[in-house]
Design an enzyme around this catalytic site. Sequence first.
Site, mmCIF file in Angstrom:
data_model
loop_
_atom_site.group_PDB
_atom_site.id
_atom_site.type_symbol
_atom_site.label_atom_id
_atom_site.label_comp_id
_atom_site.label_asym_id
_atom_site.label_seq_id
_atom_site.Cartn_x
_atom_site.Cartn_y
_atom_site.Cartn_z
ATOM 1 N N CYS A 66 3.067 61.108 26.572
ATOM 2 C CA CYS A 66 2.378 60.131 27.437
ATOM 3 C C CYS A 66 0.931 60.522 27.728
ATOM 4 C CB CYS A 66 3.145 59.958 28.739
ATOM 5 S SG CYS A 66 4.831 59.405 28.486
ATOM 6 N N HIS A 126 2.931 50.792 30.915
ATOM 7 C CA HIS A 126 2.831 52.118 30.292
ATOM 8 C C HIS A 126 3.021 52.044 28.778
ATOM 9 C CE1 HIS A 126 2.951 56.328 29.691
ATOM 10 N NE2 HIS A 126 4.222 56.573 29.957
HETATM 11 N N1 COA Z 1 10.163 47.425 36.659
HETATM 12 C C1 COA Z 1 10.343 46.174 37.135
HETATM 13 N N2 COA Z 1 10.992 45.208 36.460
HETATM 14 C C2 COA Z 1 11.441 45.530 35.233
HETATM 15 C C3 COA Z 1 11.285 46.803 34.665
HETATM 16 C C4 COA Z 1 10.623 47.763 35.430
HETATM 17 N N3 COA Z 1 10.462 48.982 34.946
HETATM 18 N N4 COA Z 1 11.849 46.827 33.443
HETATM 19 C C5 COA Z 1 12.336 45.577 33.231
HETATM 20 N N5 COA Z 1 12.092 44.821 34.309
HETATM 21 C C6 COA Z 1 12.513 43.445 34.525
HETATM 22 C C7 COA Z 1 12.261 42.578 33.311
HETATM 23 O O1 COA Z 1 11.022 41.912 33.398
HETATM 24 C C8 COA Z 1 13.419 41.599 33.403
HETATM 25 O O2 COA Z 1 13.114 40.624 34.377
HETATM 26 P P1 COA Z 1 13.616 39.108 34.221
HETATM 27 O O3 COA Z 1 15.122 39.188 34.190
HETATM 28 O O4 COA Z 1 13.063 38.436 35.426
HETATM 29 O O5 COA Z 1 13.040 38.646 32.922
HETATM 30 C C9 COA Z 1 14.566 42.437 33.957
HETATM 31 O O6 COA Z 1 13.935 43.505 34.705
HETATM 32 C C10 COA Z 1 15.467 43.028 32.905
HETATM 33 O O7 COA Z 1 14.640 43.544 31.879
HETATM 34 P P2 COA Z 1 15.213 44.419 30.690
HETATM 35 O O8 COA Z 1 14.113 44.650 29.707
HETATM 36 O O9 COA Z 1 16.499 43.826 30.193
HETATM 37 O O10 COA Z 1 15.537 45.788 31.433
HETATM 38 P P3 COA Z 1 16.279 47.005 30.838
HETATM 39 O O11 COA Z 1 17.458 47.291 31.691
HETATM 40 O O12 COA Z 1 16.516 46.860 29.372
HETATM 41 O O13 COA Z 1 15.193 48.194 31.031
HETATM 42 C C11 COA Z 1 14.496 50.065 32.316
HETATM 43 C C12 COA Z 1 14.808 48.567 32.326
HETATM 44 C C13 COA Z 1 14.027 50.472 33.709
HETATM 45 C C14 COA Z 1 15.729 50.868 31.938
HETATM 46 C C15 COA Z 1 13.356 50.331 31.275
HETATM 47 O O14 COA Z 1 12.239 49.554 31.633
HETATM 48 C C16 COA Z 1 12.968 51.791 31.216
HETATM 49 O O15 COA Z 1 13.700 52.620 30.653
HETATM 50 N N6 COA Z 1 11.805 52.167 31.755
HETATM 51 C C17 COA Z 1 11.313 53.533 31.677
HETATM 52 C C18 COA Z 1 10.509 53.735 30.407
HETATM 53 C C19 COA Z 1 10.182 55.186 30.206
HETATM 54 O O16 COA Z 1 11.029 56.063 30.260
HETATM 55 N N7 COA Z 1 8.912 55.487 29.933
HETATM 56 C C20 COA Z 1 8.452 56.846 29.726
HETATM 57 C C21 COA Z 1 8.182 57.454 31.028
HETATM 58 S S1 COA Z 1 7.742 59.139 30.908
#
Ligand code: COA
Length: 388
Positions: free
Chosen positions: A84, A335
């Site tokens: 990152c 991100h």
């Molecule tokens: N914050 C807020 N809303 C989020 C979100 C987040 N991080 N991620 C997804 N959403 C929302 C989407 O817009 C969607 O909304 P909608 O239903 O109104 O369209 C809903 O939540 C579901 O989205 P989806 O893509 O199916 O979620 P998911 O369960 O597949 O993934 C996380 C959600 C949090 C697991 C994923 O975003 C994640 O793993 N984030 C971390 C990424 C990471 O590790 N980065 C590196 C960091 S070091």
Amino acid sequence: MTRASVVGAGMTTFGVHDSTLAELFAAAALDAYDDAGVSPDEVDAFYFGNAMGGLTENDTHLAPKLASEVGIAGVPAQRFEDACATSSNAFKNAVQAVEAGIHDTVLVGGVERCTPETGLGTGEMTRIFASASHRQYEQPTGLTFPGVFALLTKRHMHEYGTTEEQLAHVAVKNHANGTRNPRAHFGKEITVEDVLESPLVADPFRLMDCCPFSDGASAVIVTGDDRADSYDAPVDVAGVGHATDVVPLSAKPVPHATRAARDAAAQAYEQAEASADGMAFAEVHDCFTGAEVMASEAIGFFEDGEGGPAAEEGRTALDGDRPINPSGGLKAKGHPIGATGTGQIVELTEQLRGDAGKRQIDGAERAVAHNLGGDAGTTVVTVMEVRR
Ligand code: COA
């Protein structure tokens, strides 16, 4: 020695893009050229960040490909990969090259595509991201990045009594800031209840504690401060620190201290002849809410253990005494891994020029960016200041 200045900044929106890596990066780079008023033939080097193009899209050797795309084929071009912290590391190397007189005018930036537009869903992208964790000791246990930061945050909660409500305030504040940033992934306010009632991802993190997967690109033009006066709005680089910490997580003596961040911040403040007290605001690596709390302590904005209460008390809000992530941070701005580091530099540049619109920190003269990579294995900290 020459100091380095940022004389142009550009970025795409962070979010979901139906564009190739090359198209995305070109949009940010052309924006940076325009902002600086430079033409591509004035650029004599390209420092570029992309973390995962090889794993996600079978697209490597990107630096020369993208140099051709943005009209600078022929210049030395190099790709950096540091999880990152990828484009912050590219930025640090570009700054050092300019300071050393090796290059005069450098294009620095990064690009990443992480959303389902790549053809990969959350599960596969999570597995690919986890390649930045320890191959022998972390990956076999199934540890992914929500888990890495959950472990660090749990330890912080254990040591200092940091609460889930305090973490939720970080998300609420960053979403509020994101509504003021037209390039943010999320432009919607949320409440503490929204966070606490969202689905559990990795205890203590719920969906709303996590940053999203984003696509996006960012770019800046770096030149020597002796040349910078010929540009409209130069912002000087006062210090860039870069440190690593022992990996894996289990080998860190005090894991929640995020040692690399403390070392990188000390270097950056020393170079800048400044301290945390002199910073008008910070952009920090809030990949998860707990990461912002730990970062706010590591860069010296708060004493250890005070980061959680400070978030709850509103001290890190736009109108607080210690604003953090006016852009919305990774949580709301988004991100796109390889674009995040120079995305922070774009925010510092715009804020220090007084060009940040509704999220402007009034009178900001100095600010700090903190960009972390991997299982807290790498951190780059940058201090920038208005030209005197
Ligand atoms: N914050 C807020 N809303 C989020 C979100 C987040 N991080 N991620 C997804 N959403 C929302 C989407 O817009 C969607 O909304 P909608 O239903 O109104 O369209 C809903 O939540 C579901 O989205 P989806 O893509 O199916 O979620 P998911 O369960 O597949 O993934 C996380 C959600 C949090 C697991 C994923 O975003 C994640 O793993 N984030 C971390 C990424 C990471 O590790 N980065 C590196 C960091 S070091």
